[in-house]
Scaffold this motif. Structure first.
Motif, short mmCIF file in Angstrom:
data_model
loop_
_atom_site.label_atom_id
_atom_site.label_comp_id
_atom_site.label_asym_id
_atom_site.label_seq_id
_atom_site.Cartn_x
_atom_site.Cartn_y
_atom_site.Cartn_z
N CYS A 50 0.85 -1.19 0.00
CA CYS A 50 0.00 0.00 0.00
C CYS A 50 0.89 1.24 0.00
N ASP A 55 -4.25 2.96 -3.34
CA ASP A 55 -4.08 1.52 -3.11
C ASP A 55 -4.94 1.04 -1.95
N ALA A 58 -8.44 0.76 -3.23
CA ALA A 58 -8.59 -0.40 -4.12
C ALA A 58 -8.65 -1.69 -3.32
N TYR A 59 -7.80 -1.81 -2.29
CA TYR A 59 -7.83 -3.02 -1.46
C TYR A 59 -9.12 -3.11 -0.65
N ALA A 62 -11.74 -4.38 -3.06
CA ALA A 62 -11.52 -5.80 -3.30
C ALA A 62 -11.93 -6.63 -2.09
N THR A 133 -7.02 -4.15 -8.22
CA THR A 133 -5.89 -4.07 -7.30
C THR A 133 -4.55 -4.05 -8.03
N GLU A 134 -4.49 -4.63 -9.23
CA GLU A 134 -3.25 -4.68 -9.98
C GLU A 134 -3.07 -3.50 -10.92
#
Length: 494
Positions: A50, A55, A58-59, A62, A133-134
């Motif tokens: 992170c 990030d 996004a996590y 997810a 996430t990628e």
């Protein structure tokens, strides 16, 4: 005055609202449980994973999608048990006011919702969670959440075009029908169910590999959780030996620290303090295990392990017998294939010839099948690497585990019906898979499952019995002999 038609419409509306409320409550319960389970295994984000707020966001997205997928997987596992319990309750209490909400319409709705959300989670949420996430945004674009969403949407669109194109070719190849070749844009009613049918077939094949292996592995897993009986062991004496060994190791370590690694004057003391410290930690760990074993009651210590092993053996043998019976019934034409199931009405008759007892055994066996399949899957050489670890599982592995559990749980109702574990007809689109109507596939699957489970069971039981007999004979011949190696700091193992 209000006519009967309006009263019936109001009643139907009220029933629909009640069913949606019950479904929502069940989903909230599963979602909260799944969220807590994921947090138990999820690794805390560090600076390498992170690097900013984007990030972290996004996590977080997810994580929500993985929680939704895991809750859908749990719903798929509980579909058959809930349906069987509902049928038995309505059969024994047909006129009870308190179970009127438990009807066929509610069960049908749950099956259709689980099928729908399984498609959404498998083909939309999980790919989006992975690529989101990628992704970092296309080169040259302004960094941020919108750039990552745009890149993820473009990749998913391209991937969806490729997958649906391949499914169109496969459907046209296997179903040589002019009309099926002209339904290129009929994605929702033709190609998405076809893709889900292929995924379910893949899941059933994975279950064919994992479940027999899991049956044998379950004996080892449960053996690690239950205290094994040692009828010829004197635990108090072993505890005293371990205590003396610990004191001896502490004196050795103290002497090494005082003499700066020199061992002159004392024989048998290793010069490496790290080795002595490692042996001391292992000995203390074994001592704690022995203390834990000594606190267990004698009844549980001597009878708990055999009872658990007998229950596992009985469930496995009972499952093999049911599959064998289903295989012969398919062969002689007594039982129909599980494709094209008719509309199921609950509360008419029991699903088992043994009544409520048989229905309870079916529920236990279905849950045992799922547990064995998960244990067998994570025992495979390659897939054991993605096995979740408590507070040490990355988000990528969580996404992969959620996809695996969704595929296995979605195939569980099909597996149970294919093997004849239950006579409950598949409701909704679960029973519309074409390959379920192929006699050779169903019969061959039953044969392979029976043979593989029998071989794994015989190999595991004979190996376990052989090792236990050798252990008992060794204990008999060595009982009462002093164990000098323990006094020198060696460990006592079971």
């Amino acid at each position: 005055m209000v006519d009967d038609g309006e009263i019936e419409e109001v009643q139907i509306f009220h029933d629909a609202i009640r069913e949606h409320i019950i479904s929502l409550l069940l989903f909230i319960l599963l979602y909260v449980s799944s969220y807590g389970l994921i947090l138990k295994f999820k690794k805390k984000l560090d600076s390498d994973e992170c690097t900013g707020e984007d990030d972290a966001f996004a996590y977080r997205i997810a994580l929500w999608m993985c929680t939704f997928t895991l809750s859908v997987s749990a719903g798929s596992v509980l579909l058959l048990p809930i349906s069987i319990i509902s049928n038995e309750v309505l059969l024994h209490n047909p006129n009870s006011y308190y179970v009127k909400w438990l009807n066929s319409s509610l069960i049908h709705g749950l099956w259709n919702q689980v099928f729908f959300f399984s498609n959404v989670a498998l083909f939309i949420l999980m790919p989006f969670a992975y690529f989101f996430t990628e992704s970092e945004g296309f080169s040259g674009s302004k960094k941020g959440i919108l750039a990552r969403v745009y890149e993820t949407a473009v990749i998913l669109t391209i991937l969806a075009a490729i997958v649906f194109g391949l499914s169109w070719v496969a459907l046209a190849f296997f179903d040589d029908d002019r009309q099926s070749k002209q339904t290129l844009f009929d994605l929702w009613y033709t190609y998405l169910p076809f893709l889900y049918s292929c995924v379910s077939f893949l899941g059933v094949l994975v279950l064919l590999l994992c479940t027999p292996l899991g049956f044998g592995r379950m004996f080892t897993v449960m053996g690690q959780l239950v205290v094994k009986p040692k009828f010829l062991r004197d635990m108090e004496m072993e505890y005293q030996v371990m205590d003396l060994s610990e004191q001896n190791m502490l004196r050795k370590l103290k002497h090494i620290s005082y003499s700066n690694g020199s061992t002159s004057g004392i024989s048998g003391i290793p010069s490496d303090p790290d080795y002595v410290q490692e042996k001391l930690e292992e000995l203390q760990q074994d001592k704690k295990e022995l203390e834990k074993r000594m606190r267990v009651s004698r009844f549980r210590r001597n009878l708990g392990y055999p009872l658990v092993m007998l229950i596992l053996l009985g469930l496995t043998v009972f499952g093999v017998l049911m599959v064998t019976q289903n295989m012969f019934q398919l062969l002689v034409g007594i039982k129909a294939l599980p494709v094209g199931a008719k509309e199921t009405v609950l509360g008419i008759t029991s699903l088992s010839a043994l009544g409520s007892i048989g229905a309870g055994l079916e529920i236990v066996l279905i849950l045992y099948l799922m547990s064995a399949s998960v244990v067998g899957f994570y025992s495979l050489p390659f897939f054991c690497q993605i096995r979740p670890k408590e507070h040490d599982t990355s988000m990528l592995k969580i996404i992969g585990n959620c996809v695996v559990l969704l595929i296995l749980s979605s195939a569980l109702p099909v597996l149970s019906r294919t093997l004849g574990i239950t006579n409950f007809d598949l409701i909704g689109d679960f029973g519309s898979m074409d390959w379920l109507g192929n006699f050779y596939i169903i019969f061959t699957y039953n044969v392979i499952f029976t043979v593989a489970t029998g071989l794994c069971l015989v190999n595991k039981v004979t190996d376990t019995v052989r090792r236990e007999i050798f252990s008992r004979l060794s204990s008999v011949f060595s009982y009462g002999r002093p164990r000098a190696s323990s006094l020198n700091g060696d460990l006592l193992h079971d």
